[in-house]
Motif scaffolding. Sequence first.
Motif, PDB file in Angstrom:
ATOM      1  N   HIS A 185       0.544  -0.727  -0.446  1.00 14.05           N
ATOM      2  CA  HIS A 185      -0.152  -0.140  -0.216  1.00 14.05           C
ATOM      3  C   HIS A 185       1.042   1.037   0.077  1.00 14.05           C
ATOM      4  CE1 HIS A 185      -4.129  -1.672   0.570  1.00 14.05           C
ATOM      5  NE2 HIS A 185      -3.629  -2.389   1.284  1.00 14.05           N
ATOM      6  N   VAL A 186       2.009   1.073   0.728  1.00 18.08           N
ATOM      7  CA  VAL A 186       2.631   2.514   1.095  1.00 18.08           C
ATOM      8  C   VAL A 186       3.710   2.238  -0.626  1.00 18.08           C
ATOM      9  CG1 VAL A 186       4.744   3.516   2.001  1.00 18.08           C
ATOM     10  CG2 VAL A 186       2.957   1.894   3.395  1.00 18.08           C
ATOM     11  N   ALA A 187       4.254   1.720  -0.923  1.00 17.88           N
ATOM     12  CA  ALA A 187       4.472   1.541  -2.809  1.00 17.88           C
ATOM     13  C   ALA A 187       3.683   1.994  -3.409  1.00 17.88           C
ATOM     14  CB  ALA A 187       5.288   0.300  -2.984  1.00 17.88           C
ATOM     15  N   MET A 188       2.574   1.944  -3.537  1.00 19.70           N
ATOM     16  CA  MET A 188       1.539   2.037  -4.410  1.00 19.70           C
ATOM     17  C   MET A 188       1.240   3.930  -4.260  1.00 19.70           C
ATOM     18  SD  MET A 188      -2.551   1.332  -5.571  1.00 19.70           S
ATOM     19  CE  MET A 188      -1.751   0.516  -6.880  1.00 19.70           C
ATOM     20  N   LEU A 189       1.374   4.083  -3.075  1.00 16.14           N
ATOM     21  CA  LEU A 189       1.428   5.828  -2.376  1.00 16.14           C
ATOM     22  C   LEU A 189       2.398   6.765  -2.831  1.00 16.14           C
ATOM     23  CD1 LEU A 189      -0.435   5.705   0.981  1.00 16.14           C
ATOM     24  CD2 LEU A 189      -2.046   7.089  -0.669  1.00 16.14           C
ATOM     25  N   GLU A 190       3.363   5.856  -2.620  1.00 17.88           N
ATOM     26  CA  GLU A 190       4.686   6.192  -3.269  1.00 17.88           C
ATOM     27  C   GLU A 190       4.968   6.845  -4.983  1.00 17.88           C
ATOM     28  OE1 GLU A 190       9.626   5.848  -1.516  1.00 17.88           O
ATOM     29  OE2 GLU A 190       8.206   4.273  -2.084  1.00 17.88           O
ATOM     30  N   ARG A 191       4.580   5.520  -5.296  1.00 15.50           N
ATOM     31  CA  ARG A 191       4.109   5.542  -7.138  1.00 15.50           C
ATOM     32  C   ARG A 191       3.961   6.676  -7.201  1.00 15.50           C
ATOM     33  NH1 ARG A 191       4.551   0.211  -6.397  1.00 15.50           N
ATOM     34  NH2 ARG A 191       1.856  -0.301  -7.010  1.00 15.50           N
ATOM     35  N   ALA A 192       2.896   6.865  -7.116  1.00 14.66           N
ATOM     36  CA  ALA A 192       1.448   7.886  -7.262  1.00 14.66           C
ATOM     37  C   ALA A 192       2.035   9.288  -6.883  1.00 14.66           C
ATOM     38  CB  ALA A 192       0.307   7.873  -6.240  1.00 14.66           C
ATOM     39  N   GLY A 193       3.275   9.846  -6.095  1.00 17.42           N
ATOM     40  CA  GLY A 193       4.106  11.197  -5.814  1.00 17.42           C
ATOM     41  C   GLY A 193       3.207  11.012  -4.021  1.00 17.42           C
ATOM     42  N   LEU A 194       2.182  10.406  -3.766  1.00 18.73           N
ATOM     43  CA  LEU A 194       1.187  11.055  -2.071  1.00 18.73           C
ATOM     44  C   LEU A 194       2.052  10.192  -1.282  1.00 18.73           C
ATOM     45  CD1 LEU A 194      -2.026   9.806  -3.823  1.00 18.73           C
ATOM     46  CD2 LEU A 194      -1.297  12.124  -3.398  1.00 18.73           C
ATOM     47  N   VAL A 195       3.413   9.824  -1.122  1.00 11.97           N
ATOM     48  CA  VAL A 195       4.073  10.154  -0.204  1.00 11.97           C
ATOM     49  C   VAL A 195       5.466   9.626  -0.815  1.00 11.97           C
ATOM     50  CG1 VAL A 195       2.168   8.702   1.714  1.00 11.97           C
ATOM     51  CG2 VAL A 195       3.712   7.409   0.333  1.00 11.97           C
ATOM     52  N   THR A 196       6.252  10.259   0.523  1.00  5.51           N
ATOM     53  CA  THR A 196       8.451  10.027   0.096  1.00  5.51           C
ATOM     54  C   THR A 196       8.214   8.846   1.228  1.00  5.51           C
ATOM     55  OG1 THR A 196       8.693  11.973   1.126  1.00  5.51           O
ATOM     56  CG2 THR A 196       8.331  12.053  -0.328  1.00  5.51           C
ATOM     57  N   LYS A 197       9.098   8.335   1.061  1.00  2.49           N
ATOM     58  CA  LYS A 197      10.212   7.185   2.212  1.00  2.49           C
ATOM     59  C   LYS A 197      11.518   7.219   2.540  1.00  2.49           C
ATOM     60  CE  LYS A 197       9.557   2.902   0.329  1.00  2.49           C
ATOM     61  NZ  LYS A 197       8.993   1.835   0.575  1.00  2.49           N
ATOM     62  N   GLU A 198      12.259   7.419   3.928  1.00  2.00           N
ATOM     63  CA  GLU A 198      12.888   8.263   4.028  1.00  2.00           C
ATOM     64  C   GLU A 198      13.998   7.164   4.540  1.00  2.00           C
ATOM     65  OE1 GLU A 198      15.167  11.059   7.383  1.00  2.00           O
ATOM     66  OE2 GLU A 198      13.746  11.923   5.788  1.00  2.00           O
ATOM     67  N   ARG A 199      14.589   6.650   4.901  1.00  4.38           N
ATOM     68  CA  ARG A 199      15.857   5.585   5.713  1.00  4.38           C
ATOM     69  C   ARG A 199      16.581   5.952   7.032  1.00  4.38           C
ATOM     70  NH1 ARG A 199      16.523   0.419   6.654  1.00  4.38           N
ATOM     71  NH2 ARG A 199      15.633   0.132   3.589  1.00  4.38           N
ATOM     72  N   ARG A 200      15.701   5.372   7.950  1.00  4.27           N
ATOM     73  CA  ARG A 200      16.424   6.363   9.559  1.00  4.27           C
ATOM     74  C   ARG A 200      17.022   5.373   9.802  1.00  4.27           C
ATOM     75  NH1 ARG A 200      12.186  10.868  11.744  1.00  4.27           N
ATOM     76  NH2 ARG A 200      12.297  12.507   9.692  1.00  4.27           N
ATOM     77  N   GLY A 201      17.937   4.880  10.062  1.00  2.27           N
ATOM     78  CA  GLY A 201      18.522   3.562  10.568  1.00  2.27           C
ATOM     79  C   GLY A 201      17.899   2.499   9.867  1.00  2.27           C
TER      80      GLY A 201
END
Length: 124
Positions: free
Chosen positions: A54-70
């Motif tokens: 679900h998060v990946a689909m939101l990310e592909r649509a440009g609605l969210v971004t992911k950032e690695r923290r640790g």
Amino acid sequence: MVVDDLTDDAVGEVFHALADATRRDILRRCAAGEPSVSRLAQAYPMSFAAVQKHVAMLERAGLVTKERRGREQIVRTDAGAVGRARHALDALETTWRGRVERMSDLLAQGTEPGAKKSTTRGTR
């Protein structure tokens, strides 16, 4: 239709992502804070992998971004993308309002395009 650099395909992807209730809820949670994917997964009765999708689909649509923290992936809402989706809806509303106004004008005139005026002749 191109809306603020969004192609028809991109607009379609945004609305496809927003069509699912779980993804809309994830988007709301991300707008309220910056949860990790792990924390999001705890909120739903589904597998971690399903939430990741679900998060990946939101990310592909440009609605969210992911950032690695640790070891965690933090999910953030992209407010600009949400605004562009709203702008796409506003453009559709403007188009439809114009169509409705034209239909209302035609109805007020008592004619329809291409319709023949009926003539009433006495019949016996």
